[in-house]
Design a protein around this motif. Structure first.
Motif, PDB file in Angstrom:
ATOM      1  N   ALA A   1     -40.530  -3.997  15.213  1.00 12.17           N
ATOM      2  CA  ALA A   1     -39.204  -3.790  15.798  1.00 12.17           C
ATOM      3  C   ALA A   1     -38.834  -4.946  16.723  1.00 12.17           C
ATOM      4  O   ALA A   1     -37.693  -5.444  16.697  1.00 12.17           O
ATOM      5  CB  ALA A   1     -39.174  -2.460  16.553  1.00 12.17           C
ATOM      6  N   ALA A   2     -39.790  -5.399  17.537  1.00  7.17           N
ATOM      7  CA  ALA A   2     -39.531  -6.532  18.433  1.00  7.17           C
ATOM      8  C   ALA A   2     -39.269  -7.802  17.636  1.00  7.17           C
ATOM      9  O   ALA A   2     -38.398  -8.607  17.986  1.00  7.17           O
ATOM     10  CB  ALA A   2     -40.718  -6.732  19.377  1.00  7.17           C
ATOM     11  N   ASP A   3     -40.013  -7.971  16.546  1.00  8.78           N
ATOM     12  CA  ASP A   3     -39.807  -9.115  15.653  1.00  8.78           C
ATOM     13  C   ASP A   3     -38.391  -9.102  15.084  1.00  8.78           C
ATOM     14  O   ASP A   3     -37.678 -10.117  15.112  1.00  8.78           O
ATOM     15  CB  ASP A   3     -40.852  -9.076  14.536  1.00  8.78           C
ATOM     16  CG  ASP A   3     -40.413  -9.824  13.285  1.00  8.78           C
ATOM     17  OD1 ASP A   3     -40.156 -11.040  13.389  1.00  8.78           O
ATOM     18  OD2 ASP A   3     -40.318  -9.197  12.213  1.00  8.78           O
ATOM     19  N   LEU A   4     -37.958  -7.951  14.565  1.00 11.44           N
ATOM     20  CA  LEU A   4     -36.626  -7.857  13.969  1.00 11.44           C
ATOM     21  C   LEU A   4     -35.535  -8.111  14.995  1.00 11.44           C
ATOM     22  O   LEU A   4     -34.543  -8.802  14.707  1.00 11.44           O
ATOM     23  CB  LEU A   4     -36.431  -6.483  13.323  1.00 11.44           C
ATOM     24  CG  LEU A   4     -37.193  -6.208  12.027  1.00 11.44           C
ATOM     25  CD1 LEU A   4     -36.897  -4.799  11.527  1.00 11.44           C
ATOM     26  CD2 LEU A   4     -36.848  -7.230  10.947  1.00 11.44           C
ATOM     27  N   ALA A   5     -35.698  -7.545  16.195  1.00 17.67           N
ATOM     28  CA  ALA A   5     -34.678  -7.732  17.231  1.00 17.67           C
ATOM     29  C   ALA A   5     -34.527  -9.216  17.581  1.00 17.67           C
ATOM     30  O   ALA A   5     -33.412  -9.754  17.607  1.00 17.67           O
ATOM     31  CB  ALA A   5     -35.044  -6.918  18.473  1.00 17.67           C
ATOM     32  N   ALA A   6     -35.638  -9.892  17.835  1.00 16.78           N
ATOM     33  CA  ALA A   6     -35.581 -11.311  18.200  1.00 16.78           C
ATOM     34  C   ALA A   6     -35.072 -12.163  17.041  1.00 16.78           C
ATOM     35  O   ALA A   6     -34.247 -13.064  17.217  1.00 16.78           O
ATOM     36  CB  ALA A   6     -36.969 -11.788  18.641  1.00 16.78           C
TER      37      ALA A   6
END
Length: 296
Positions: A79-84
């Motif tokens: 999720a953090a990967d997708l957001a960034a």
């Protein structure tokens, strides 16, 4: 289990990587905020993943506290990967976004070397060198053409580092879970994390046209991640890492054909070097393969 029993694992990783390469383009076309696009990518994939899991006799179930925590960790990194990454996609070229996002390729390959407790063979070392040269050519060309993309490139680089954490967690999870239940649970957890973040950022959540978010969910999550999560249980991390480097070349071509983004001779040479590296690393058929047998 013998390699012949999973002879489709490497093609699955390669096809999955190619499907993932269209993600940045679809994010731009999604008509919603970048974090919201990540939410829809995961949420809309859930019914398809659930149905495919049922048909292929990989029923979704709660795996227990320990594995459940591992899946939650994988979902957090993803999720953090997708957001960034999705925010960065709007701030840089498609080729840049995919290239920097795929710093995970080298990170996961390095993890594989550490896990195997051995140096790569001579042929594998040549393949890594070629891949590094190819990535440097693509990267150097991008910086030359548009230094204003630095902030977007930096976000995509952060996303790539977060993606390494996701891949490592998935590899651990594949030791005990089949691919579709693992991907379904990680997608569900990730969607639950991204929706409140998107709302908190005040993004547009509901698209006026559902076509692109649906294509993003099917192409990037169901097909791309589905094939990658399957293959990662049977393909060495070094090979997976280099296979992921096919994405920058494909994404750069999409940027050229859809947005008129410039492709220099260095871009073409870099893509060719990465392709050659992928061929070379597959020649030995041994080396960094895991000893543990993992479920299909």
């Amino acid at each position: 289990m013998r390699d012949a029993d999973h002879r489709f694992a490497f093609p699955a990783v390669l096809i999955g990587s190619c499907a993932l390469a269209f993600g940045p383009w679809l994010v731009r076309l999604s008509g919603v905020g970048p974090v919201a696009a990540g939410f829809w990518r995961l949420a809309l994939a859930l019914p398809f993943l659930f149905a495919i899991a049922a048909v292929t006799r990989q029923p979704v179930h709660w795996p227990g506290r320990r594995l459940g925590l591992l899946v939650a960790v994988a979902a957090f990194f993803f999720a953090a990967d997708l957001a960034a990454w999705h925010v960065g996609i709007h701030m840089t070229k498609l080729g840049n976004a995919t290239l920097f996002g795929n710093v995970s390729s080298f990170g996961f390959a390095a993890w594989g070397l550490w896990l195997a407790r051995r140096w790569p063979s001579r042929l594998q070392a040549v393949a890594l060198g070629l891949a590094a040269v190819g990535a440097a050519l693509l990267m150097g060309s991008s910086f030359e053409l548009s230094p204003r993309h630095f902030a977007g490139d930096l976000l995509c680089l952060l996303a790539g580092l977060l993606y390494v954490g996701y891949l490592i967690a998935v590899q651990h999870g594949r030791g005990s879970l089949k691919p579709l239940p693992l991907l379904f649970l990680a997608s569900a957890f990730g969607a639950a994390m991204l929706l409140p973040l998107s709302l908190g950022l005040g993004e547009r959540i509901v698209p006026s046209d559902w076509t692109y978010v649906l294509l993003l969910a099917l192409g990037s999550q169901v097909i791309g991640q589905g094939l990658l999560v399957y293959g990662i249980g049977h393909v060495p991390p070094l090979v997976v890492g280099l296979a992921l480097l096919t994405q920058p070349a494909i994404s750069a071509f999409v940027g050229w054909s859809a947005y008129g983004e410039t492709l220099s001779p260095a871009d073409w040479l870099g893509a060719a070097a990465i392709g050659a590296a992928l061929v070379l690393v597959r020649l030995p058929e041994r080396g960094l393969r895991q000893a543990a047998v993992q479920p299909s």
